[in-house]
Design an enzyme around this catalytic site. Structure first.
Site, PDB file in Angstrom:
ATOM      1  N   CYS A   2       1.041  -1.459  -0.404  1.00 53.29           N
ATOM      2  CA  CYS A   2      -0.602  -0.324  -0.293  1.00 53.29           C
ATOM      3  C   CYS A   2       1.085   1.539  -0.137  1.00 53.29           C
ATOM      4  O   CYS A   2       2.154   1.753   0.370  1.00 53.29           O
ATOM      5  CB  CYS A   2      -0.877   0.042   0.998  1.00 53.29           C
ATOM      6  SG  CYS A   2      -1.835  -1.291   1.364  1.00 53.29           S
ATOM      7  N   ARG A  27       3.828  -0.228  -4.867  1.00 50.09           N
ATOM      8  CA  ARG A  27       3.412  -0.716  -3.669  1.00 50.09           C
ATOM      9  C   ARG A  27       1.920  -1.942  -3.637  1.00 50.09           C
ATOM     10  O   ARG A  27       1.773  -1.972  -2.428  1.00 50.09           O
ATOM     11  CB  ARG A  27       3.441   0.481  -2.753  1.00 50.09           C
ATOM     12  CG  ARG A  27       4.650   1.221  -2.457  1.00 50.09           C
ATOM     13  CD  ARG A  27       4.673   2.261  -1.464  1.00 50.09           C
ATOM     14  NE  ARG A  27       4.920   1.513  -0.389  1.00 50.09           N
ATOM     15  CZ  ARG A  27       5.435   1.507   0.594  1.00 50.09           C
ATOM     16  NH1 ARG A  27       7.137   1.244  -0.264  1.00 50.09           N
ATOM     17  NH2 ARG A  27       5.530   0.950   1.709  1.00 50.09           N
ATOM     18  N   TRP A  83      -2.879  -2.879  -1.684  1.00 47.95           N
ATOM     19  CA  TRP A  83      -3.026  -3.356  -2.062  1.00 47.95           C
ATOM     20  C   TRP A  83      -3.706  -4.295  -0.637  1.00 47.95           C
ATOM     21  O   TRP A  83      -3.584  -4.723   0.404  1.00 47.95           O
ATOM     22  CB  TRP A  83      -1.317  -4.182  -1.303  1.00 47.95           C
ATOM     23  CG  TRP A  83      -1.186  -5.724  -1.872  1.00 47.95           C
ATOM     24  CD1 TRP A  83      -0.467  -6.544  -3.305  1.00 47.95           C
ATOM     25  CD2 TRP A  83      -0.582  -6.526  -1.209  1.00 47.95           C
ATOM     26  NE1 TRP A  83      -0.083  -8.032  -2.927  1.00 47.95           N
ATOM     27  CE2 TRP A  83      -0.607  -7.826  -1.714  1.00 47.95           C
ATOM     28  CE3 TRP A  83      -0.687  -6.724  -0.060  1.00 47.95           C
ATOM     29  CZ2 TRP A  83      -0.110  -9.090  -1.122  1.00 47.95           C
ATOM     30  CZ3 TRP A  83      -0.616  -8.232   0.783  1.00 47.95           C
ATOM     31  CH2 TRP A  83      -0.365  -9.720   0.289  1.00 47.95           C
ATOM     32  N   ASN A 109      -1.491   1.786   5.793  1.00 45.67           N
ATOM     33  CA  ASN A 109      -0.535   0.836   5.207  1.00 45.67           C
ATOM     34  C   ASN A 109      -0.064   0.286   6.313  1.00 45.67           C
ATOM     35  O   ASN A 109       0.547   0.379   7.730  1.00 45.67           O
ATOM     36  CB  ASN A 109       1.065   1.710   4.748  1.00 45.67           C
ATOM     37  CG  ASN A 109       1.994   0.939   4.182  1.00 45.67           C
ATOM     38  OD1 ASN A 109       2.803   1.208   4.086  1.00 45.67           O
ATOM     39  ND2 ASN A 109       1.416  -0.531   3.792  1.00 45.67           N
ATOM     40  N   GLY A 110      -0.023  -1.323   6.752  1.00 45.72           N
ATOM     41  CA  GLY A 110       0.136  -2.201   7.386  1.00 45.72           C
ATOM     42  C   GLY A 110      -0.825  -3.421   8.280  1.00 45.72           C
ATOM     43  O   GLY A 110      -2.214  -2.911   6.972  1.00 45.72           O
ATOM     44  N   GLU A 480      15.154 -18.885  -8.829  1.00 42.89           N
ATOM     45  CA  GLU A 480      15.134 -17.987  -8.972  1.00 42.89           C
ATOM     46  C   GLU A 480      14.463 -17.344 -10.212  1.00 42.89           C
ATOM     47  O   GLU A 480      13.536 -16.686 -10.468  1.00 42.89           O
ATOM     48  CB  GLU A 480      16.584 -16.250  -8.697  1.00 42.89           C
ATOM     49  CG  GLU A 480      16.596 -15.062  -9.406  1.00 42.89           C
ATOM     50  CD  GLU A 480      15.543 -14.266  -9.470  1.00 42.89           C
ATOM     51  OE1 GLU A 480      14.258 -14.428  -8.189  1.00 42.89           O
ATOM     52  OE2 GLU A 480      14.731 -13.106  -9.899  1.00 42.89           O
ATOM     53  N   LYS A 484      10.247 -16.010 -11.992  1.00 38.26           N
ATOM     54  CA  LYS A 484      10.092 -15.015 -12.693  1.00 38.26           C
ATOM     55  C   LYS A 484       8.891 -15.603 -13.591  1.00 38.26           C
ATOM     56  O   LYS A 484       8.520 -14.849 -14.239  1.00 38.26           O
ATOM     57  CB  LYS A 484      11.915 -14.577 -14.140  1.00 38.26           C
ATOM     58  CG  LYS A 484      12.696 -14.392 -12.888  1.00 38.26           C
ATOM     59  CD  LYS A 484      13.012 -13.012 -12.769  1.00 38.26           C
ATOM     60  CE  LYS A 484      12.758 -13.059 -11.191  1.00 38.26           C
ATOM     61  NZ  LYS A 484      12.977 -11.777 -10.417  1.00 38.26           N
ATOM     62  N   GLU A 487       5.429 -14.801 -11.408  1.00 37.78           N
ATOM     63  CA  GLU A 487       4.705 -13.946 -11.243  1.00 37.78           C
ATOM     64  C   GLU A 487       4.741 -13.199 -12.558  1.00 37.78           C
ATOM     65  O   GLU A 487       3.305 -12.680 -13.006  1.00 37.78           O
ATOM     66  CB  GLU A 487       6.050 -12.714 -10.117  1.00 37.78           C
ATOM     67  CG  GLU A 487       7.582 -13.100 -10.709  1.00 37.78           C
ATOM     68  CD  GLU A 487       8.100 -11.911  -9.568  1.00 37.78           C
ATOM     69  OE1 GLU A 487       7.496 -12.187  -8.978  1.00 37.78           O
ATOM     70  OE2 GLU A 487       9.022 -12.161  -9.512  1.00 37.78           O
ATOM     71  N   HIS A 503      15.451 -37.782  -7.232  1.00 37.80           N
ATOM     72  CA  HIS A 503      15.063 -38.048  -6.164  1.00 37.80           C
ATOM     73  C   HIS A 503      12.986 -37.979  -5.724  1.00 37.80           C
ATOM     74  O   HIS A 503      12.523 -37.518  -5.155  1.00 37.80           O
ATOM     75  CB  HIS A 503      15.326 -38.025  -5.081  1.00 37.80           C
ATOM     76  CG  HIS A 503      17.257 -37.454  -4.727  1.00 37.80           C
ATOM     77  ND1 HIS A 503      17.081 -39.060  -4.483  1.00 37.80           N
ATOM     78  CD2 HIS A 503      18.084 -37.238  -5.024  1.00 37.80           C
ATOM     79  CE1 HIS A 503      18.825 -39.058  -4.602  1.00 37.80           C
ATOM     80  NE2 HIS A 503      19.145 -37.667  -5.156  1.00 37.80           N
ATOM     81  N   LYS A 597       4.943  -4.177  -4.970  1.00 41.46           N
ATOM     82  CA  LYS A 597       6.984  -4.846  -5.072  1.00 41.46           C
ATOM     83  C   LYS A 597       7.788  -4.940  -3.727  1.00 41.46           C
ATOM     84  O   LYS A 597       8.505  -4.713  -3.536  1.00 41.46           O
ATOM     85  CB  LYS A 597       7.172  -3.166  -5.699  1.00 41.46           C
ATOM     86  CG  LYS A 597       9.122  -2.818  -6.258  1.00 41.46           C
ATOM     87  CD  LYS A 597       8.797  -2.567  -7.586  1.00 41.46           C
ATOM     88  CE  LYS A 597      10.262  -3.025  -7.502  1.00 41.46           C
ATOM     89  NZ  LYS A 597      10.781  -4.479  -8.384  1.00 41.46           N
TER      90      LYS A 597
END
Ligand code: F6R
Length: 602
Positions: A2, A27, A83, A109-110, A480, A484, A487, A503, A597
């Site tokens: 947010c 955000r 968000w 925010n939070g 990584e 990518k 998302e 395995h 982000k």
């Protein structure tokens, strides 16, 4: 998550808040809202709020659309880009939120951990709620406190004292030309332009208002700032005034425009032609000092989340291989499990693009409580992590606007590689290696290369899953790479250490299952080729990322032979692939669903 913005001054406040929120869209981008004080153009205080709330992104909103909704110019406004945490994505749940009589508006925010208990208390007193958010309790708490408090700031302070959890908010009263700003664990920074036309900006990060002012005042945790013709800071617990100074920021994040590109993501991928060189342009003395700290520390922990967490893991391999030094990489949200090993001889290297990630900040808190020294690797100047760390490196990637991290990741990898060489007493060798890698990336990122990967995306777009394998330095890069693909195009992608496939995961391979094999020209080469063979024998379609072609590859993505900088060059083709897959599948490459982000909640 947010983004919060507020403005008080001589400009059209709602218009300024709109522009600042656009810079905070990374955000959160579920919905947005702005509240302006009607009647606040003259010297007399306003008397009611004008409100706009919409679902979707704020990026495309223009000022005339805003003006139509908000009406006349105002001098005070607050806004929010959301968000969602508590309550679905609806206009009702979009901020700002109000009390029963619409006297107070709040953007937050939070997370308020005790909101249920507080809400029950407010409901029992007859307060009526119109959203499912935790935030809405704040204006109601202010309304409640205002019945006895001597003034609006005091009511805000009383309300803030009741909140548990990490948050930050701005509040305005419909009848006063005042903004109250509260920080309790989440970031909020104040920008100032003092003088005859004094004006104040409030935002979750300084980038939001840097084009208007580079003078800032930092609010610390558990502080309240009250802004009208000037600004005053108070401790939330005692109410005592706190002295602050204005700090000038001589840093600029660089351009944050798409230029000729359709999306920030591809622009930022292509910027890696330059950003690697900028990342390694570090102060030698500082690099060597931190290398000495790592050498003498009684335990070093590399800590980060998500992609930055994979960079930490790559750091573990880089230090082992280059410096023969054991360091631990730990996902920040798991760091508290290691607290029993921390002493004042331990070192933490916190890695974060934003410098605001809640899990990393909490890990830093844990570390500091045990006397651990903390060094951060950051991309955003002025961030909370920069302020709470003992020292920091900027990785110099410039503003990263796409939620999917690319250029900041390779910049972090470059700085860690440099540190590993410095720890081995071979700083100049490391620099040379990275300068060569940077030049090779510059050559690699050409239109033909992009087209070759776009064709591969065409083949993979119909597939539901992809596996990625790597070994040694490139095992973290396989992990990584999976992030990518997940998302950008919502494909089920999973990374494995090449040796682990047999395995269990090998059972998932069917005719045509794509498997990306990251094959560095190092001691792991023959083993990872064997692992690719094992997949191919079961029908897998092998995409090789490697300096040399190999008969096992069904599709070859050539990368330069970068030696120990191979993690940096090997992730880039996957970034490009992820971008093209997003475009082909109609996903928004810059704003993946459900993500933000800067992850400022635990
Ligand atoms: C993925 C991505 C995230 C971040 C993570 C940590 O592309 O960007 O996984 O790496 O949220 O963020 P920072 O680096 O800001 O701490």
């Amino acid at each position: 998550m947010c983004g919060i913005s507020a403005y008080i001054g001589k400009k059209d406040a709602a218009g300024v808040v709109l522009e600042c929120l656009k810079k905070l869209e990374y955000r959160g981008y579920d919905s947005w809202g702005i509240v302006a004080l009607r009647g606040s153009t003259g010297s007399s205080p306003g008397s009611s709020f004008s409100v706009i709330k919409r679902i979707g992104k704020i990026g495309g909103v223009n000022s005339s659309y805003l003006k139509e909704a908000i009406g006349e110019d105002s001098r005070i406004a607050i806004g929010h880009t959301r968000w969602a945490t508590h309550g679905g994505v609806t206009e009702q749940n979009a901020h700002p939120h109000f009390d029963c009589k619409k006297q107070f508006a709040v953007a937050h925010n939070g997370i308020i951990e005790n909101y249920q208990e507080l809400k029950e208390g407010l409901l029992a007193k007859g307060h009526i709620f119109s959203s499912q958010t935790d935030t809405e309790i704040i204006p109601h708490l202010i309304e409640e406190a205002a019945t006895t408090a001597k003034d609006f700031p005091e009511a805000v302070r009383e309300a803030s004292k009741l909140l548990k959890g990490k948050s930050a908010f701005v509040a305005v009263s419909a009848s006063l030309s005042q903004i109250a700003v509260v920080r309790k664990g989440s970031p909020l920074i104040i920008g100032v332009n003092e003088g005859d036309n004094s004006e104040f900006y409030v935002a979750s990060d300084i980038n939001a208002f840097l084009e208007y002012t580079n003078k800032v005042m930092y609010l610390d945790d558990n502080e309240l700032a009250v802004i009208d013709g000037g600004v005053k800071f108070f401790s939330i617990s005692t109410g005592n005034e706190v002295a602050k100074r204005v700090v000038q920021i001589d840093w600029h994040p660089g351009t944050a425009h798409k230029g000729s590109y359709n999306h920030f993501l591809i622009k930022e991928i292509m910027e890696q032609k330059d950003t690697l060189a900028k990342a390694i342009n570090q102060d030698d003395v500082k690099i060597l000092t931190v290398a000495e700290l790592i050498k003498s520390a009684f335990g070093t922990f590399f800590v980060g989340c998500g992609t930055a967490g994979k960079v930490c893991m790559a750091g573990e391999y880089l230090f082992s291989k280059i410096a023969r030094k054991h360091v631990n990489s730990v996902v920040a949200s798991e760091f508290s499990n290691y607290q029993h090993y921390l002493t004042n001889k331990t070192l933490m290297v916190a890695i974060s693009q934003s410098g605001e990630t809640a899990d990393v900040l909490e890990a830093i808190d844990t570390a500091k409580s045990k006397g651990v020294k903390v060094i951060s690797l950051l991309n955003v100047f002025g961030s909370t992590m920069m302020r709470v760390s003992d020292d920091f490196f900027m990785v110099n990637a410039g503003a990263e606007r796409a939620v999917v991290s690319t250029k900041a990741t390779t910049a972090q990898l470059a700085v860690l590689t440099l540190l590993a060489y410095a720890t081995a007493g071979k700083l100049q060798e490391g620099k040379l290696l990275l300068i060569n890698a940077s030049a090779a990336v510059n050559d690699m990122l050409n239109p033909r290369y992009d087209e070759h990967i776009r064709k591969l995306a065409g083949l993979l777009a119909v597939r539901k899953e992809t596996f990625i394998i790597g070994r040694g330095l490139n095992y973290p890069i396989a992990l990584e790479a999976a992030i990518k693909l997940q998302e950008t195009c919502y494909m089920h992608a999973q990374g494995f250490a090449g040796g682990e496939l047999k395995h269990g995961p090998l059972a998932l391979i069917e005719e045509g299952t794509p498997c990306i094999a990251i094959v560095a020209n190092d001691e792991t080469k023959s083993d990872i080729i064997s692992n690719a063979m094992e997949v191919k024998s079961r029908g897998g379609f092998i995409i090789g990322i490697s300096p040399q072609n190999n008969e096992v590859f069904d599709y070859w993505l050539r990368v330069p032979d970068a030696g120990n900088a191979s993690p940096i060059v090997n992730i880039i083709p996957v970034q490009i692939l992820a971008y093209h897959l997003a475009v082909l599948k109609g996903c928004d490459p810059d704003y993946p669903r459900n993500l933000a982000k800067s992850v400022t909640v635990k």
